[in-house]
Scaffold this active site. Sequence first.
Site, PDB file in Angstrom:
ATOM      1  N   GLY A  47       0.832  -1.191   0.000  1.00 42.35           N
ATOM      2  CA  GLY A  47       0.000   0.000   0.000  1.00 42.35           C
ATOM      3  C   GLY A  47       0.869   1.245   0.000  1.00 42.35           C
ATOM      4  N   GLN A  52       2.727   9.958   1.318  1.00 41.45           N
ATOM      5  CA  GLN A  52       4.019   9.273   1.432  1.00 41.45           C
ATOM      6  C   GLN A  52       4.957   9.605   0.275  1.00 41.45           C
ATOM      7  OE1 GLN A  52       2.109   5.277   2.316  1.00 41.45           O
ATOM      8  NE2 GLN A  52       4.030   5.169   3.464  1.00 41.45           N
ATOM      9  N   CYS A  90       5.707  -0.008   7.546  1.00 39.84           N
ATOM     10  CA  CYS A  90       5.357   1.183   6.779  1.00 39.84           C
ATOM     11  C   CYS A  90       6.565   1.627   5.971  1.00 39.84           C
ATOM     12  CB  CYS A  90       4.913   2.290   7.742  1.00 39.84           C
ATOM     13  SG  CYS A  90       4.404   3.808   6.923  1.00 39.84           S
ATOM     14  N   LEU A  91       6.334   1.940   4.710  1.00 37.90           N
ATOM     15  CA  LEU A  91       7.424   2.406   3.855  1.00 37.90           C
ATOM     16  C   LEU A  91       8.014   3.718   4.358  1.00 37.90           C
ATOM     17  CD1 LEU A  91       5.889   1.561   0.366  1.00 37.90           C
ATOM     18  CD2 LEU A  91       7.639   0.279   1.629  1.00 37.90           C
ATOM     19  N   HIS A 132      -4.686   1.298   7.285  1.00 39.16           N
ATOM     20  CA  HIS A 132      -3.333   1.840   7.423  1.00 39.16           C
ATOM     21  C   HIS A 132      -3.122   2.998   6.445  1.00 39.16           C
ATOM     22  CE1 HIS A 132       1.139   1.288   8.048  1.00 39.16           C
ATOM     23  NE2 HIS A 132       1.115   1.982   6.923  1.00 39.16           N
ATOM     24  N   GLU A 133      -3.467   2.777   5.181  1.00 37.15           N
ATOM     25  CA  GLU A 133      -3.253   3.825   4.173  1.00 37.15           C
ATOM     26  C   GLU A 133      -4.174   5.016   4.415  1.00 37.15           C
ATOM     27  OE1 GLU A 133      -0.613   3.690   2.528  1.00 37.15           O
ATOM     28  OE2 GLU A 133      -0.228   1.582   2.959  1.00 37.15           O
ATOM     29  N   HIS A 136      -2.814   7.445   6.848  1.00 38.24           N
ATOM     30  CA  HIS A 136      -1.834   8.399   6.301  1.00 38.24           C
ATOM     31  C   HIS A 136      -2.515   9.660   5.789  1.00 38.24           C
ATOM     32  CE1 HIS A 136       1.961   6.378   6.683  1.00 38.24           C
ATOM     33  NE2 HIS A 136       1.520   5.298   6.081  1.00 38.24           N
TER      34      HIS A 136
END
Length: 166
Positions: A47, A52, A90-91, A132-133, A136
């Site tokens: 994701g 991000q 998480c990226l 999660h996304e 953000h």
Amino acid sequence: MAILKIARMGHPVLLGRAAEVDDPTAPEIRQLILDMAETLADAGGIGLAAPQVHQALRLFLWREGQELRVLINPEITPIGAERARAWEGCLSIPGLRGEVERPARVAWRGLDHEGRPVQGEAEGIAARVLQHENDHLDGLFYLSRMTDLSRLGFVEELARFPEEAA
């Protein structure tokens, strides 16, 4: 297409509420989606939210099986009271994983990459990734959802002691 730089925790673009996408079919939004898809593939994630990649817009991509999905101006709503715990990474926080409890099932709706209304329900990993996304887009990290920081660790350490991480 281009691989975009991923913002890491601490960058201001990740801290606020992202703006609604006014025109999902605008050329710059279409290009952003293509670039985000390439960035997600390159990073090996499942994701990726627009903030991000330094774009404070309410848009994210997620992988569901082999399919790459796009959700613009999303609304995520829990279904029922059941909750599930699982490890998340998480990226924007490379190298760390934490155990997070979230609603087990969610309903989602928004617009697809063509600006068409879409909706559905998700459970398991898909429900987790959607939440999660979406976090953000509101300036939240999974860390703020953790209730037990002893369940946070570096990926390498968690892999060395899998029985403790279970």
